[in-house]
Design a protein around this motif. Structure first.
Motif, PDB file in Angstrom:
ATOM      1  N   GLU A 107       9.982  34.220 -26.440  1.00 32.77           N
ATOM      2  CA  GLU A 107      10.396  35.079 -25.333  1.00 32.77           C
ATOM      3  C   GLU A 107       9.314  35.004 -24.276  1.00 32.77           C
ATOM      4  OE1 GLU A 107      10.578  39.785 -24.982  1.00 32.77           O
ATOM      5  OE2 GLU A 107      12.247  39.002 -26.204  1.00 32.77           O
ATOM      6  N   ASP A 108       9.705  34.633 -23.066  1.00 34.46           N
ATOM      7  CA  ASP A 108       8.741  34.498 -21.959  1.00 34.46           C
ATOM      8  C   ASP A 108       7.595  33.551 -22.312  1.00 34.46           C
ATOM      9  OD1 ASP A 108      10.224  36.337 -20.404  1.00 34.46           O
ATOM     10  OD2 ASP A 108       9.188  38.019 -21.369  1.00 34.46           O
ATOM     11  N   GLY A 109       7.913  32.482 -23.071  1.00 39.34           N
ATOM     12  CA  GLY A 109       6.912  31.480 -23.420  1.00 39.34           C
ATOM     13  C   GLY A 109       5.986  31.866 -24.555  1.00 39.34           C
ATOM     14  N   LEU A 110       6.214  33.042 -25.171  1.00 40.09           N
ATOM     15  CA  LEU A 110       5.373  33.514 -26.267  1.00 40.09           C
ATOM     16  C   LEU A 110       6.192  33.607 -27.553  1.00 40.09           C
ATOM     17  CD1 LEU A 110       3.490  36.402 -24.415  1.00 40.09           C
ATOM     18  CD2 LEU A 110       2.619  34.097 -24.927  1.00 40.09           C
ATOM     19  N   LEU A 111       5.561  33.287 -28.672  1.00 40.89           N
ATOM     20  CA  LEU A 111       6.235  33.345 -29.964  1.00 40.89           C
ATOM     21  C   LEU A 111       6.484  34.805 -30.334  1.00 40.89           C
ATOM     22  CD1 LEU A 111       7.308  31.760 -32.400  1.00 40.89           C
ATOM     23  CD2 LEU A 111       4.995  31.884 -33.380  1.00 40.89           C
ATOM     24  N   LYS A 112       7.757  35.178 -30.436  1.00 43.37           N
ATOM     25  CA  LYS A 112       8.123  36.577 -30.719  1.00 43.37           C
ATOM     26  C   LYS A 112       8.386  36.796 -32.204  1.00 43.37           C
ATOM     27  CE  LYS A 112      10.010  40.700 -29.326  1.00 43.37           C
ATOM     28  NZ  LYS A 112      10.837  41.310 -28.337  1.00 43.37           N
ATOM     29  N   GLU A 113       8.993  35.816 -32.864  1.00 43.59           N
ATOM     30  CA  GLU A 113       9.236  35.959 -34.296  1.00 43.59           C
ATOM     31  C   GLU A 113       9.188  34.603 -34.977  1.00 43.59           C
ATOM     32  OE1 GLU A 113      13.293  36.796 -35.895  1.00 43.59           O
ATOM     33  OE2 GLU A 113      13.870  36.817 -33.776  1.00 43.59           O
ATOM     34  N   LEU A 114       8.802  34.643 -36.237  1.00 44.29           N
ATOM     35  CA  LEU A 114       8.752  33.438 -37.053  1.00 44.29           C
ATOM     36  C   LEU A 114       9.345  33.800 -38.407  1.00 44.29           C
ATOM     37  CD1 LEU A 114       7.740  30.479 -37.106  1.00 44.29           C
ATOM     38  CD2 LEU A 114       5.582  31.354 -38.015  1.00 44.29           C
ATOM     39  N   ARG A 115      10.399  33.077 -38.806  1.00 44.49           N
ATOM     40  CA  ARG A 115      11.096  33.340 -40.068  1.00 44.49           C
ATOM     41  C   ARG A 115      10.897  32.145 -40.991  1.00 44.49           C
ATOM     42  NH1 ARG A 115      14.311  37.625 -40.406  1.00 44.49           N
ATOM     43  NH2 ARG A 115      14.432  38.882 -38.518  1.00 44.49           N
ATOM     44  N   ILE A 116      10.379  32.421 -42.196  1.00 41.44           N
ATOM     45  CA  ILE A 116      10.000  31.384 -43.145  1.00 41.44           C
ATOM     46  C   ILE A 116      11.099  31.245 -44.198  1.00 41.44           C
ATOM     47  CG2 ILE A 116       8.186  30.565 -44.689  1.00 41.44           C
ATOM     48  CD1 ILE A 116       7.315  31.175 -41.685  1.00 41.44           C
ATOM     49  N   HIS A 117      11.585  30.008 -44.406  1.00 44.15           N
ATOM     50  CA  HIS A 117      12.683  29.737 -45.346  1.00 44.15           C
ATOM     51  C   HIS A 117      12.246  28.698 -46.372  1.00 44.15           C
ATOM     52  CE1 HIS A 117      15.437  31.928 -42.696  1.00 44.15           C
ATOM     53  NE2 HIS A 117      14.752  31.365 -41.715  1.00 44.15           N
ATOM     54  N   TYR A 118      11.969  29.155 -47.590  1.00 47.79           N
ATOM     55  CA  TYR A 118      11.598  28.269 -48.699  1.00 47.79           C
ATOM     56  C   TYR A 118      12.857  27.680 -49.316  1.00 47.79           C
ATOM     57  CZ  TYR A 118       6.774  30.010 -48.983  1.00 47.79           C
ATOM     58  OH  TYR A 118       5.463  30.322 -48.729  1.00 47.79           O
ATOM     59  N   PHE A 119      12.710  26.510 -49.952  1.00 48.03           N
ATOM     60  CA  PHE A 119      13.826  25.907 -50.656  1.00 48.03           C
ATOM     61  C   PHE A 119      14.187  26.712 -51.903  1.00 48.03           C
ATOM     62  CE2 PHE A 119      15.571  23.025 -53.859  1.00 48.03           C
ATOM     63  CZ  PHE A 119      16.707  22.602 -53.195  1.00 48.03           C
ATOM     64  N   ASP A 120      13.158  27.174 -52.663  1.00 49.13           N
ATOM     65  CA  ASP A 120      13.402  27.877 -53.921  1.00 49.13           C
ATOM     66  C   ASP A 120      12.323  28.934 -54.132  1.00 49.13           C
ATOM     67  OD1 ASP A 120      13.835  28.740 -56.523  1.00 49.13           O
ATOM     68  OD2 ASP A 120      13.979  26.731 -57.377  1.00 49.13           O
ATOM     69  N   THR A 121      12.579  30.154 -53.660  1.00 46.99           N
ATOM     70  CA  THR A 121      11.582  31.207 -53.786  1.00 46.99           C
ATOM     71  C   THR A 121      11.365  31.627 -55.239  1.00 46.99           C
ATOM     72  OG1 THR A 121      13.226  32.909 -53.339  1.00 46.99           O
ATOM     73  CG2 THR A 121      11.903  32.139 -51.473  1.00 46.99           C
ATOM     74  N   ALA A 122      12.383  31.497 -56.084  1.00 43.69           N
ATOM     75  CA  ALA A 122      12.227  31.864 -57.500  1.00 43.69           C
ATOM     76  C   ALA A 122      11.175  30.982 -58.175  1.00 43.69           C
ATOM     77  CB  ALA A 122      13.564  31.778 -58.227  1.00 43.69           C
ATOM     78  N   GLU A 123      11.187  29.683 -57.875  1.00 39.74           N
ATOM     79  CA  GLU A 123      10.186  28.786 -58.440  1.00 39.74           C
ATOM     80  C   GLU A 123       8.780  29.166 -57.969  1.00 39.74           C
ATOM     81  OE1 GLU A 123       9.437  24.019 -58.965  1.00 39.74           O
ATOM     82  OE2 GLU A 123       9.916  24.721 -56.932  1.00 39.74           O
ATOM     83  N   VAL A 124       8.665  29.467 -56.691  1.00 43.59           N
ATOM     84  CA  VAL A 124       7.369  29.837 -56.131  1.00 43.59           C
ATOM     85  C   VAL A 124       6.876  31.158 -56.746  1.00 43.59           C
ATOM     86  CG1 VAL A 124       6.133  30.444 -54.013  1.00 43.59           C
ATOM     87  CG2 VAL A 124       7.811  28.593 -53.988  1.00 43.59           C
ATOM     88  N   ALA A 125       7.739  32.165 -56.780  1.00 42.07           N
ATOM     89  CA  ALA A 125       7.345  33.462 -57.320  1.00 42.07           C
ATOM     90  C   ALA A 125       6.945  33.382 -58.778  1.00 42.07           C
ATOM     91  CB  ALA A 125       8.495  34.470 -57.137  1.00 42.07           C
ATOM     92  N   ALA A 126       7.572  32.515 -59.549  1.00 48.07           N
ATOM     93  CA  ALA A 126       7.250  32.367 -60.976  1.00 48.07           C
ATOM     94  C   ALA A 126       5.856  31.820 -61.201  1.00 48.07           C
ATOM     95  CB  ALA A 126       8.286  31.452 -61.650  1.00 48.07           C
ATOM     96  N   GLU A 127       5.310  31.118 -60.215  1.00 44.68           N
ATOM     97  CA  GLU A 127       3.988  30.492 -60.374  1.00 44.68           C
ATOM     98  C   GLU A 127       2.853  31.317 -59.806  1.00 44.68           C
ATOM     99  OE1 GLU A 127       3.148  27.878 -62.171  1.00 44.68           O
ATOM    100  OE2 GLU A 127       5.220  27.534 -62.754  1.00 44.68           O
ATOM    101  N   VAL A 128       3.168  32.320 -59.010  1.00 46.53           N
ATOM    102  CA  VAL A 128       2.094  33.112 -58.387  1.00 46.53           C
ATOM    103  C   VAL A 128       1.539  34.108 -59.394  1.00 46.53           C
ATOM    104  CG1 VAL A 128       1.513  34.764 -56.577  1.00 46.53           C
ATOM    105  CG2 VAL A 128       2.995  32.869 -56.070  1.00 46.53           C
TER     106      VAL A 128
END
Length: 128
Positions: A107-128
């Motif tokens: 918006e107005d040349g500035l980053l207003k939002e950033l949305r992160i989309h993982y392929f498989d959040t269940a796999e990631v969460a299981a390893e953290v």
């Protein structure tokens, strides 16, 4: 004004160099980054320094983490970064690689939002 893809690519370049002051200067005062809620660093992170804070939380969750940016594209208001994130679990020592798409809205040349989309959040969460 450059398209959103070019603006987003510059922000990622600066973040990769850990030039957080320059990153913040390119973020909207009401900047929000949204990570998947199922991850330990998930949820909404707000303010111009949110990208730095979420990066510290994400990298701190892993024994190691490496980003490889494949492509950045964009139009008038939205840009998308396609990347691979290779993470090594502190808990199990297992390494995994996820394809992630990160969508940024300007918006107005500035980053207003950033949305992160993982392929498989269940796999990631299981390893953290």
């Amino acid at each position: 004004m450059p398209n959103a893809g070019a603006l987003l690519a510059e922000i990622y370049r600066l973040a990769g160099a850990r030039d957080w002051a320059a990153v913040e200067a390119r973020c909207h005062p009401e900047f929000t980054i949204v990570e998947p809620a199922s991850l330990p660093y998930g949820g909404e992170w707000k303010s111009r320094d949110a990208l730095q804070r979420v990066a510290a939380a994400m990298y701190g969750s892993w024994a190691s983490a490496k980003v490889e940016i494949h492509e950045v594209t964009g139009g008038k208001d939205w840009g998308v970064v396609v990347l691979s994130l290779t993470m090594t679990s502190k808990r199990t020592g297992r390494s995994l690689t996820q394809t992630i798409c990160e969508a940024g809205r300007f918006e107005d040349g500035l980053l207003k939002e950033l949305r992160i989309h993982y392929f498989d959040t269940a796999e990631v969460a299981a390893e953290v």
